[in-house]
Design a protein around this motif. Structure first.
Motif, mmCIF file in Angstrom:
data_model
loop_
_atom_site.group_PDB
_atom_site.id
_atom_site.type_symbol
_atom_site.label_atom_id
_atom_site.label_comp_id
_atom_site.label_asym_id
_atom_site.label_seq_id
_atom_site.Cartn_x
_atom_site.Cartn_y
_atom_site.Cartn_z
ATOM 1 N N ASN A 404 -10.125 9.022 -0.619
ATOM 2 C CA ASN A 404 -9.206 7.883 -0.471
ATOM 3 C C ASN A 404 -7.878 8.174 -1.150
ATOM 4 O OD1 ASN A 404 -11.242 6.575 0.828
ATOM 5 N ND2 ASN A 404 -11.640 5.071 -0.769
ATOM 6 N N GLY A 405 -7.971 8.700 -2.385
ATOM 7 C CA GLY A 405 -6.736 9.038 -3.086
ATOM 8 C C GLY A 405 -5.969 10.149 -2.394
ATOM 9 N N ILE A 406 -6.663 11.140 -1.870
ATOM 10 C CA ILE A 406 -5.982 12.245 -1.181
ATOM 11 C C ILE A 406 -5.247 11.728 0.047
ATOM 12 C CG2 ILE A 406 -6.379 14.366 0.127
ATOM 13 C CD1 ILE A 406 -8.631 15.026 -1.775
ATOM 14 N N ILE A 407 -5.921 10.860 0.817
ATOM 15 C CA ILE A 407 -5.294 10.344 2.035
ATOM 16 C C ILE A 407 -4.013 9.583 1.721
ATOM 17 C CG2 ILE A 407 -5.593 8.696 3.923
ATOM 18 C CD1 ILE A 407 -8.524 9.483 4.022
ATOM 19 N N ASP A 425 8.059 2.226 -2.324
ATOM 20 C CA ASP A 425 8.073 2.115 -0.863
ATOM 21 C C ASP A 425 7.174 3.165 -0.219
ATOM 22 O OD1 ASP A 425 9.850 0.051 -1.173
ATOM 23 O OD2 ASP A 425 11.643 1.317 -0.874
ATOM 24 N N ALA A 426 7.160 4.361 -0.797
ATOM 25 C CA ALA A 426 6.366 5.435 -0.206
ATOM 26 C C ALA A 426 4.869 5.135 -0.260
ATOM 27 C CB ALA A 426 6.661 6.753 -0.926
ATOM 28 N N ILE A 427 4.370 4.654 -1.404
ATOM 29 C CA ILE A 427 2.931 4.419 -1.525
ATOM 30 C C ILE A 427 2.504 3.189 -0.737
ATOM 31 C CG2 ILE A 427 3.064 2.998 -3.602
ATOM 32 C CD1 ILE A 427 0.406 5.671 -2.716
ATOM 33 N N ILE A 428 3.375 2.158 -0.644
ATOM 34 C CA ILE A 428 3.027 0.983 0.156
ATOM 35 C C ILE A 428 2.952 1.348 1.634
ATOM 36 C CG2 ILE A 428 3.864 -1.268 0.950
ATOM 37 C CD1 ILE A 428 4.895 -1.778 -1.837
ATOM 38 N N HIS A 429 3.902 2.151 2.081
ATOM 39 C CA HIS A 429 3.876 2.603 3.478
ATOM 40 C C HIS A 429 2.651 3.473 3.734
ATOM 41 C CE1 HIS A 429 5.406 3.458 7.419
ATOM 42 N NE2 HIS A 429 5.425 4.781 7.174
ATOM 43 N N ALA A 430 2.304 4.308 2.765
ATOM 44 C CA ALA A 430 1.128 5.168 2.926
ATOM 45 C C ALA A 430 -0.150 4.335 3.016
ATOM 46 C CB ALA A 430 1.043 6.145 1.754
ATOM 47 N N CYS A 431 -0.232 3.268 2.226
ATOM 48 C CA CYS A 431 -1.420 2.414 2.277
ATOM 49 C C CYS A 431 -1.547 1.725 3.636
ATOM 50 C CB CYS A 431 -1.356 1.360 1.170
ATOM 51 S SG CYS A 431 -1.569 2.025 -0.485
ATOM 52 N N LEU A 432 -0.431 1.277 4.177
ATOM 53 C CA LEU A 432 -0.480 0.592 5.466
ATOM 54 C C LEU A 432 -0.867 1.541 6.593
ATOM 55 C CD1 LEU A 432 2.728 -1.630 5.129
ATOM 56 C CD2 LEU A 432 0.346 -2.351 4.941
ATOM 57 N N VAL A 433 -0.289 2.720 6.578
ATOM 58 C CA VAL A 433 -0.551 3.677 7.653
ATOM 59 C C VAL A 433 -1.952 4.269 7.536
ATOM 60 C CG1 VAL A 433 0.192 5.873 8.668
ATOM 61 C CG2 VAL A 433 1.896 4.192 7.929
ATOM 62 N N ARG A 434 -2.388 4.539 6.319
ATOM 63 C CA ARG A 434 -3.658 5.230 6.109
ATOM 64 C C ARG A 434 -4.843 4.283 5.907
ATOM 65 N NH1 ARG A 434 -3.487 10.408 7.772
ATOM 66 N NH2 ARG A 434 -1.804 11.598 6.814
ATOM 67 N N PHE A 435 -4.625 2.991 6.035
ATOM 68 C CA PHE A 435 -5.712 2.049 5.813
ATOM 69 C C PHE A 435 -6.861 2.268 6.795
ATOM 70 C CE2 PHE A 435 -7.758 -2.073 6.679
ATOM 71 C CZ PHE A 435 -8.239 -2.367 5.420
ATOM 72 N N LEU A 482 -7.819 0.724 -3.220
ATOM 73 C CA LEU A 482 -6.591 0.423 -2.477
ATOM 74 C C LEU A 482 -5.568 -0.312 -3.326
ATOM 75 C CD1 LEU A 482 -8.149 -0.674 0.938
ATOM 76 C CD2 LEU A 482 -7.054 1.499 0.367
ATOM 77 N N TYR A 483 -5.972 -0.781 -4.508
ATOM 78 C CA TYR A 483 -5.042 -1.495 -5.375
ATOM 79 C C TYR A 483 -4.702 -0.698 -6.628
ATOM 80 C CZ TYR A 483 -6.694 -5.255 -2.379
ATOM 81 O OH TYR A 483 -7.031 -6.007 -1.291
ATOM 82 N N ILE A 484 -5.708 -0.045 -7.225
ATOM 83 C CA ILE A 484 -5.464 0.668 -8.471
ATOM 84 C C ILE A 484 -4.787 2.011 -8.231
ATOM 85 C CG2 ILE A 484 -6.634 1.824 -10.401
ATOM 86 C CD1 ILE A 484 -8.538 -0.463 -10.554
ATOM 87 N N THR A 485 -5.220 2.751 -7.206
ATOM 88 C CA THR A 485 -4.616 4.068 -6.952
ATOM 89 C C THR A 485 -3.119 3.964 -6.645
ATOM 90 O OG1 THR A 485 -6.748 4.959 -6.197
ATOM 91 C CG2 THR A 485 -4.746 6.137 -5.530
#
Length: 517
Positions: A404-407, A425-435, A482-485
């Motif tokens: 999960n962290g790698i993705i 912005d980068a990590i929020i976008h990554a979470c949305l795309v990689r969810f 999805l919140y702590i990482t």
């Protein structure tokens, strides 16, 4: 919200890490669980000095009671032979085969308790039932799954200490079927040779020994060859005389001149008792105490209680230690955490090489405490131990959770490099795309492991802790990863920026000092 309040999320992560360490110490620990393989082993022990016919009758009586249980399919009984092929005049063994699981209502552990209660009416014989574990590691002979060995240089002191320690061990909560290899009440006949009298009559010690061996040893003296077969000629007293001590008065010993002298004339014959055998362990006289665990008792609690009892009650010249499965379990309490630490270090080094960064691998590994907490908490909720199988599940979690962290981190690092976006912005976008891929891989792992956690059938007792640990760890870590990482990623980027600015300022100061010089 979690990214903007990354300090709060880091506090939650630290709290979970502390709770994980506490759960690791609080959870019940075991080694290799017993499985319902459809087989139960029973060791029997009768009083010392019992005849073989009496032993056989008691053994048959116990076997008859065992076969009355509706869950038993067959039983094989052996009198005069115990664990590991050890022979003895007062021991026996039984191999009990249960009916298939779909034909009986009770598990092997329940059947074991039923048999223990049923054979209690045979007071002349002690019967020790056990459901053997899948793997048994080189233990000493004993009528229980676990062995505790007492050693001492002086045999008399050792025997006294072992005899006093055995009833105390039986009183330890969670221990049952305590038995000892110490048997000091074996009837024996002491023959003390009167050497002066024997020498005057021309009788040697060897002649006395030869006479006794011919009477009781059962040695072959000849062979009768028939037309189609051959027959061994065994010389010994008739069985009715072998059990009567007065028969010794009728024995005569040959002298050097060919005459016969009564054995009573050259030796004092007295009855007595003595040890059935003297065992050694590590080149020292030893007494082995064997025991089983009561249902619902963990091996980790018992080993600590037994060690505390030994420290408070054994003399200073007597040493005590576990052996076999119990000793290997104690070694594993040190080895398994080291294995986990080495696993995490190897993963960190591999990720550091791939990312060419020392901080991002830490971000990826933040999910591990979450998974450990979920796995340990789930094991406790479902009443499972942390044994060698559930620990394999924890190792498996390390590989499943870090993806999960790698993705997320890999995608965020790529966005920052290509679009010069901020860490937030980068990590929020990554979470949305990689969810979606995160959820797909996690659910695939959960549903793939769920049959192991819910499985039944032969051997399911060993596999179930592994499945429960994996499923519980994945569910809990998935809810918080999805919140702590992402919050940890932002915190580590702030740390990286601070370190870069500090390094740049130091370099500028050095350059200015050199230019000014």
């Amino acid at each position: 919200w979690s990214v903007d309040h990354w300090r709060t999320m880091l506090t939650v992560a630290v709290l979970i890490l502390v709770l994980s360490a506490w759960l690791f110490g609080a959870i019940s620990k075991g080694f290799i669980p017993s499985e319902d393989t459809g087989q139960i082993i029973a060791d029997t022990r009768a009083p010392e000095g019992i005849t073989f016919d009496q032993l056989q009758a008691l053994q048959s009586r116990v076997a008859h009671i065992v076969m009355q249980n509706p869950n038993i399919a067959a039983a094989m009984s052996s009198a005069g032979q115990g664990r590991g092929g050890v022979s003895g005049g007062n021991i026996g063994r039984m191999f009990i085969r249960l009916k298939p699981q779909d034909e009986r209502h009770d598990s092997a552990e329940v059947v074991l308790q039923q048999l223990r209660k049923a054979v209690g009416k045979v007071r002349e014989m002690q019967v020790y039932f056990q459901n053997p574990p899948a793997i048994r590691i080189g233990s000493l002979g004993g009528s229980g799954q676990y062995q505790y060995v007492l050693q001492g240089a002086d045999v008399n002191s050792l025997d006294q200490a072992a005899a006093a320690f055995e009833p105390k061990l039986a009183e330890v909560p969670g221990i049952q079927d305590v038995n000892s290899s110490l048997e000091l009440s074996n009837p024996q006949v002491n023959i003390n040779i009167q050497r002066d009298t024997a020498a005057a009559l021309g009788v040697s010690v060897e002649q006395i020994q030869s006479t006794l061996y011919s009477a009781y040893g059962g040695g072959q003296v000849s062979t009768i060859y028939g037309a189609t077969d051959e027959y061994q000629v065994i010389m010994e007293l008739a069985p009715r005389y072998q059990v009567n001590m007065d028969a010794l008065n009728a024995l005569y010993v040959p002298t050097n001149n060919g005459k016969l002298v009564p054995l009573r004339a050259v030796a004092d014959i007295t009855p007595g008792v003595g040890p059935l055998s003297v065992s050694h362990f590590g080149q020292l006289p030893a007494v082995t105490l064997s025991f089983n665990l009561a249902p619902g008792t963990s091996l980790g609690d018992i080993t600590n209680r037994v060690d505390a009892l030994a420290r408070s009650s054994l003399p200073a010249d007597i040493t005590a230690s576990f052996t076999g499965n119990a000793q290997t379990f104690r070694d594993s309490l040190v080895g398994m955490p080291m294995l986990m630490l080495i696993t995490v270090l190897v993963i960190y080094m591999v990720l550091a090489i791939l990312y060419e960064h020392f901080i991002h691998p830490i971000t990826i590994l933040t999910a591990l405490p979450l998974a450990m907490f979920g796995a340990l908490l789930t094991l406790i909720i479902f009443g499972q131990e942390l044994n060698i199988f559930s620990f394999v599940g924890l190792i498996l979690l390390v590989g499943l959770v870090k993806k999960n962290g790698i993705i997320m981190v890999d995608f965020a690092v790529q966005i920052r490099r290509e679009q010069s976006a901020s860490a937030r912005d980068a990590i929020i976008h990554a979470c949305l795309v990689r969810f979606r891929p995160i959820m797909m891989t996690t659910l695939a792992a959960i549903f793939g492991t769920l049959p192991i956690a819910l499985g039944s059938g032969m051997g399911s007792e060993a596999r179930r802790p592994l499945g429960i640990a994996v499923v519980g760890g994945l569910l809990f870590s998935q809810m918080l990863t999805l919140y702590i990482t992402p919050a940890f990623y932002v915190a580590m980027e702030h740390l990286s920026d601070y370190l870069r600015r500090r390094a740049a300022a130091r370099l500028a100061a050095v350059t200015e000092a050199r230019t000014g010089g």
